[in-house]
Design an enzyme around this catalytic site. Structure first.
Site, mmCIF file in Angstrom:
data_model
loop_
_atom_site.group_PDB
_atom_site.id
_atom_site.type_symbol
_atom_site.label_atom_id
_atom_site.label_comp_id
_atom_site.label_asym_id
_atom_site.label_seq_id
_atom_site.Cartn_x
_atom_site.Cartn_y
_atom_site.Cartn_z
ATOM 1 N N GLY A 1 -1.066 2.930 2.239
ATOM 2 C CA GLY A 1 -0.340 2.242 3.308
ATOM 3 C C GLY A 1 0.350 3.194 4.267
ATOM 4 O O GLY A 1 0.592 4.365 3.933
ATOM 5 N N ASN A 2 0.634 2.732 5.447
ATOM 6 C CA ASN A 2 1.396 3.517 6.417
ATOM 7 C C ASN A 2 1.975 2.630 7.512
ATOM 8 O O ASN A 2 1.504 1.510 7.726
ATOM 9 C CB ASN A 2 0.570 4.668 7.020
ATOM 10 C CG ASN A 2 -0.903 4.412 6.986
ATOM 11 O OD1 ASN A 2 -1.403 3.612 7.762
ATOM 12 N ND2 ASN A 2 -1.603 5.041 6.052
ATOM 13 N N THR B 1 1.973 11.591 4.938
ATOM 14 C CA THR B 1 0.869 11.439 3.982
ATOM 15 C C THR B 1 1.383 11.710 2.560
ATOM 16 O O THR B 1 2.439 12.345 2.373
ATOM 17 C CB THR B 1 -0.281 12.422 4.345
ATOM 18 O OG1 THR B 1 -1.409 12.114 3.531
ATOM 19 C CG2 THR B 1 0.111 13.878 4.117
ATOM 20 N N THR C 1 0.561 11.033 8.284
ATOM 21 C CA THR C 1 -0.605 10.381 7.684
ATOM 22 C C THR C 1 -1.822 10.525 8.601
ATOM 23 O O THR C 1 -1.697 10.465 9.823
ATOM 24 C CB THR C 1 -0.333 8.877 7.430
ATOM 25 O OG1 THR C 1 -1.561 8.248 7.095
ATOM 26 C CG2 THR C 1 0.222 8.169 8.656
ATOM 27 N N SER C 2 -3.002 10.667 7.982
ATOM 28 C CA SER C 2 -4.232 10.770 8.797
ATOM 29 C C SER C 2 -4.553 9.425 9.439
ATOM 30 O O SER C 2 -5.207 9.361 10.466
ATOM 31 C CB SER C 2 -5.395 11.224 7.927
ATOM 32 O OG SER C 2 -5.631 10.278 6.903
ATOM 33 N N GLU C 3 -4.062 8.339 8.806
ATOM 34 C CA GLU C 3 -4.398 7.006 9.313
ATOM 35 C C GLU C 3 -3.586 6.609 10.550
ATOM 36 O O GLU C 3 -3.781 5.518 11.095
ATOM 37 C CB GLU C 3 -4.255 5.959 8.203
ATOM 38 C CG GLU C 3 -5.377 6.077 7.185
ATOM 39 C CD GLU C 3 -5.398 4.958 6.160
ATOM 40 O OE1 GLU C 3 -6.318 4.143 6.201
ATOM 41 O OE2 GLU C 3 -4.493 4.908 5.318
ATOM 42 N N HIS D 1 0.107 -0.928 7.909
ATOM 43 C CA HIS D 1 -1.176 -0.913 7.193
ATOM 44 C C HIS D 1 -0.911 -0.921 5.690
ATOM 45 O O HIS D 1 -0.065 -0.174 5.203
ATOM 46 C CB HIS D 1 -1.994 0.329 7.575
ATOM 47 C CG HIS D 1 -3.113 0.592 6.616
ATOM 48 N ND1 HIS D 1 -4.070 -0.361 6.318
ATOM 49 C CD2 HIS D 1 -3.419 1.669 5.853
ATOM 50 C CE1 HIS D 1 -4.907 0.133 5.418
ATOM 51 N NE2 HIS D 1 -4.530 1.361 5.115
ATOM 52 N N HIS E 1 -2.734 -2.483 1.600
ATOM 53 C CA HIS E 1 -3.916 -2.961 0.863
ATOM 54 C C HIS E 1 -3.508 -4.157 0.002
ATOM 55 O O HIS E 1 -3.668 -4.120 -1.225
ATOM 56 C CB HIS E 1 -4.481 -1.843 -0.023
ATOM 57 C CG HIS E 1 -4.646 -0.520 0.657
ATOM 58 N ND1 HIS E 1 -4.277 0.672 0.093
ATOM 59 C CD2 HIS E 1 -5.141 -0.208 1.885
ATOM 60 C CE1 HIS E 1 -4.546 1.665 0.930
ATOM 61 N NE2 HIS E 1 -5.056 1.161 2.019
HETATM 62 ZN ZN LIG Z 1 -5.579 2.502 3.765
#
Ligand SMILES: [Zn+2]
Length: 357
Positions: A113-114, A129, A158-160, A179, A181
């Site tokens: 998540g982020n 991250t 975070t890469s996202e 974001h 899950h």
């Molecule tokens: Zn994810």
């Protein structure tokens, strides 16, 4: 130890004693701090819901961060000062707070998540991250530009974040993204089933139609482009075989969309186990009315000019049928459809029974 005052405790203090009743050295949760600021700004004591609240203008806290276009800090020193400013520190605290909420709700596991908040023309706060979202502090947050280059914060971003920025670049109303899950909505994403519409009025008003983005590697430029395109018209996007990203006018709003999405998917999933998956929907005209309410609340809906008969077309959503896809057909990559072999077997048995009479 300093006393920590929560939002509910703050409401009681403000209602009974006003802002002066808050101890000067008390620690406040972000929402409690906002309530105190609102009360100080209004110079009154009345807080809606308080024990002895006076009739007054109702309080609607506004968490949206509004910057002046063209005023982004540029020099390294100005960027540091901005990152440590009172306003940005409040937002960073709020991100830590929302992180706890997504972790407590089981929407994330491990370091998943982020969260992001847009704080300038070219500035975005994001979570770092490799950290549990349930155990972050304001100091852990990063600040990046819209290309993802880190500008402030000691932990690596975070890469996202690029997926979030993919939406923000295309949809200026997206001031924050969340974001996660969450299991029920992620199950729909793994099954690549777009949740049906017209089941629950609140979802139509506050969530709108949920989008589905084809799978791309998380954090890749391709994922940022794919999700960014879908995110223009959908405040909640399921990412195939991955999870969910939602956006809103502030981080609280984006988080609410995440709650709405998972609760909606959970309810639809449970309902689809009943009555052979035959779900009742509201009518097209009723859906049209809800989209009108959504618009009146300031949320766009790309379906506003759709015909009423199109609004509740869930012909692609056939939960009972999807559960019955023959393994061979699925392995051959065929689309889920009625199970012909089962139908033929039923017909054969019926014929045998009929012959016996
Ligand atoms: Zn994810």
């Amino acid at each position: 130890m300093k006393k920590l005052i929560t939002a509910n405790e703050m409401k009681t203090i403000l209602a009974k004693q006003g802002p002066s009743g808050v101890p000067a050295d008390a620690q406040l949760t972000p929402i409690a701090r906002d309530l105190l600021k609102d009360a100080q700004r209004k110079g009154g004591t009345a807080i809606k819901g308080g024990a002895s609240a006076k009739a007054s203008e109702p309080v609607v806290p506004d968490y949206e961060y509004k910057w002046t276009p063209g005023s982004d800090p540029q020099s390294p020193a100005d960027l540091q000062a901005f990152y440590h400013s009172k306003e940005i520190t409040t937002l960073r605290e709020r991100m830590a707070d929302i992180g706890q909420r997504i972790w407590n709700k089981d929407y994330v596991d491990g370091n998943g998540g982020n969260l992001t908040i847009r704080v300038g023309d070219n500035l975005v706060l994001c979570t770092p991250t490799l950290i549990s979202k349930g155990f972050m502090s304001a100091e852990d947050m990063c600040m990046v530009d819209m290309n993802g280059t880190q500008l402030a914060g000691t932990r690596k971003r975070t890469s996202e974040v690029m997926t979030h920025i993919g939406i923000m670049k295309r949809q200026p109303k997206a001031k924050a993204c969340c974001h996660a899950h969450p299991p029920h909505a992620t199950a729909f994403a793994v099954a690549s089933v777009v949740p049906p519409t017209c089941m629950i009025p609140e979802a139509e008003v506050f969530l709108g139609q949920i989008g589905m983005a084809p799978y791309q590697t998380p954090g890749s430029p391709e994922n940022a482009d794919t999700v960014g395109e879908i995110g223009v018209n959908h405040q909640s996007v399921l990412m195939e075989n991955h999870g969910v990203i939602t956006w809103g006018k502030d981080i609280e709003d984006a988080y609410w969309k995440m709650e709405n999405t998972d609760a909606y998917c959970k309810t639809v999933w449970i309902a689809s186990q009943l009555k052979g998956g035959q779900l009742k929907t509201i009518s097209g005209p009723q859906a049209k009315e809800l989209i009108g309410i959504r618009k009146a609340l300031g949320m766009d809906d790309y379906r506003e000019n759709w015909k009423e008969c199109e609004l509740c077309d869930n012909s692609d959503f056939r939960p009972g049928v999807i559960c019955g896809v023959p393994p061979v057909a699925a392995a051959n990559g065929e689309q889920p459809e009625y199970d012909d072999s089962a139908e033929a077997l039923v017909q054969q048995i019926t014929n045998e029974v009929m012959k016996a009479f």
